[in-house]
Enzyme design. Structure first.
Site, short mmCIF file in Angstrom:
data_model
loop_
_atom_site.label_atom_id
_atom_site.label_comp_id
_atom_site.label_asym_id
_atom_site.label_seq_id
_atom_site.Cartn_x
_atom_site.Cartn_y
_atom_site.Cartn_z
N LYS A 189 0.94 -1.27 0.01
CA LYS A 189 0.11 0.01 0.09
C LYS A 189 0.86 1.32 0.10
O LYS A 189 1.92 1.22 0.43
CB LYS A 189 -0.85 0.00 1.25
CG LYS A 189 -0.28 0.03 2.68
CD LYS A 189 -1.04 -0.38 3.83
CE LYS A 189 -0.13 -0.36 4.97
NZ LYS A 189 -1.17 -0.66 6.23
N TYR B 138 14.75 30.88 5.06
CA TYR B 138 13.71 31.54 5.65
C TYR B 138 13.73 32.19 7.08
O TYR B 138 14.15 31.12 7.82
CB TYR B 138 12.40 30.78 5.32
CG TYR B 138 11.82 30.77 3.91
CD1 TYR B 138 11.35 31.99 3.53
CD2 TYR B 138 11.82 29.56 3.30
CE1 TYR B 138 10.92 31.91 2.01
CE2 TYR B 138 11.23 29.79 1.98
CZ TYR B 138 10.80 30.77 1.44
OH TYR B 138 10.33 30.77 0.27
C1 LIG Z 1 -0.31 -1.67 6.82
C2 LIG Z 1 -1.10 -2.76 7.45
C3 LIG Z 1 -0.25 -4.31 7.74
C4 LIG Z 1 1.07 -4.20 7.29
O1 LIG Z 1 1.84 -3.35 8.52
P1 LIG Z 1 3.54 -3.34 8.76
O2 LIG Z 1 3.46 -2.85 10.26
O3 LIG Z 1 3.99 -2.22 7.95
O4 LIG Z 1 4.03 -4.78 8.60
C5 LIG Z 1 -0.82 -5.49 7.92
N1 LIG Z 1 -2.08 -5.25 8.16
C6 LIG Z 1 -3.10 -4.36 7.91
C7 LIG Z 1 -4.31 -4.55 8.27
C8 LIG Z 1 -2.43 -3.13 7.78
O5 LIG Z 1 -3.05 -1.88 7.75
#
Ligand SMILES: *Cc1c(COP(=O)(O)O)cnc(C)c1O
Length: 374
Positions: free
Chosen positions: A49, A269
């Site tokens: 993701k 800045y």
């Molecule tokens: C993002 C997510 C993961 C992965 O988690 P990590 O800590 O990055 O391994 C797994 N399960 C769900 C439901 C998530 O939203």
């Protein structure tokens, strides 16, 4: 191009590029194999993701697929569609679930929704009836996160009416841990127990429990499918302990100009930094519009030839300034390493008051991502 760490992938960089994120796909695969060894008897999915946590889903997903990974998770349907052709035959599951308008797209492209409410279950069941075939899905049970997934009341209703799942091929029942980075937190065992109870109420199906850190919680947290994101990308799944993962991301920013300034002259800045002595200032093409945190203003350092180079003044939208007075080798067209094996995302996150997840996922679209197969 002094300071650019070799070897870079074959081919020249795009002309005028400001920052390069080198993604070590060999390290990602090594990390996946390490997680698999820690999760015996169950598979390990790649969570890609948010553009594979900022590293580039079109780089990461095919690399993992080539190593044998057959389960992927995205948050959005659009993210799933972007990698569909790159991981043929693999399950791509969408964590954010089935939006009411999207069922036909999920079905047409073989994308698997993670169903998180009775209404999503009803919509997917209806789509299956309409198409006259079974449709795959994951079922998300809320055991304590209170974001997505069936709550206790919905679970009880589903358990009493399993025909609601008619037409649905239940690939996995899953839940998500709230505090897996803290092994001592009693929530971990509580969620595991609630999950076991929930699964016992439902038709038999494979289970998916651990995220990256969950894999390190012990044998009770092994399931049929772990869902690993952060650890694949080198983020430490056991904060406070030695990181067992290999570093994956190296962000290098190009020096556009180097200028000499007089003692007491301000930089940037609001003139928040003034030179204590006649100084050389290097301006690099990386700013908060690239996801480089504004909170790093006046803090921390880049690395050049193994040595720290202090960041001075405010981080601005497109530029960041460094005091290179003590680094005569740094010139225009030099490259400074700002994330890498010597500057892990954890360190940057600490300085910026955030999590390493946010550091990586914020890296912007202007940064060129290059795969390096170690
Ligand atoms: C993002 C997510 C993961 C992965 O988690 P990590 O800590 O990055 O391994 C797994 N399960 C769900 C439901 C998530 O939203």
């Amino acid at each position: 191009m002094t300071g650019l760490i070799e070897p870079l992938p074959a081919g020249p960089l795009p002309a005028g590029v400001g920052a390069v994120l080198v993604v070590d796909t060999g390290a990602i695969i090594a990390n996946w194999n390490l997680l698999r060894a820690r999760h015996p008897g169950g598979a390990v999915a790649g969570v890609v993701k948010a553009n594979a946590y900022g590293l580039g889903a079109t780089i990461v997903a095919p690399a993992l697929h080539g190593a044998g990974c057959r389960h992927f998770f995205t948050a959005h349907l659009t993210e799933a569609l972007a990698i569909r052709a790159l991981v043929p035959g693999a399950m791509i599951a969408v964590l954010n679930g089935l939006s009411p308008d999207a069922a036909s797209v999920f079905a047409a492209y073989d994308i698997t929704p993670v169903l998180g409410s009775l209404s999503e279950i009803a919509a997917w069941g209806a789509a299956a009836r309409q198409l006259g075939r079974k449709l795959p899905a994951l079922l998300h049970i809320d055991t304590g996160m209170a974001r997505l997934g069936l709550d206790a009341a919905e679970l009880a209703r589903l358990a009493g009416a399993p025909e609601l799942l008619a037409g649905i091929d239940l690939r996995f029942v899953m839940t998500h841990l709230v505090a897996s980075e803290r092994p001592e937190d009693p929530l971990n065992a509580l969620q595991r127990a609630r999950f076991a109870t929930a699964c016992a109420m439902l038709p038999a199906a494979p289970r998916s429990l651990a995220n990256s850190s969950g894999i390190f919680l012990g044998a009770e947290f092994i399931s049929d499918l772990a869902r690993a994101g952060a650890a694949l990308y080198g983020i430490n799944p056991m904060p406070g302990e030695k990181n067992p993962m290999r570093p994956v991301a190296r962000l290098q920013a190009r020096v556009i100009q180097v200028r000499e300034i007089a003692a007491h002259a301000p930089v940037g800045y609001d003139a928040t930094w003034r030179a204590a002595r006649p100084s050389r200032i290097a301006t690099v093409a990386l700013g908060y519009a690239d996801g480089w945190p504004f909170r790093l203003s006046g803090q921390g350092a880049a690395i050049f030839d193994g040595a720290p180079v202090p960041l001075v003044g405010r981080v601005s939208m497109d530029l960041t300034t460094y005091d290179v007075t003590d680094h005569p080798a740094i010139q225009a067209e030099s490259w400074l390493e700002v994330i890498g094996p010597n500057l892990p995302p954890e360190r940057i996150a600490e300085q910026a008051g955030t999590t390493p997840y946010e550091i990586l996922t914020s890296l912007g679209a202007r940064i060129v991502r290059l795969a390096r197969a170690a």
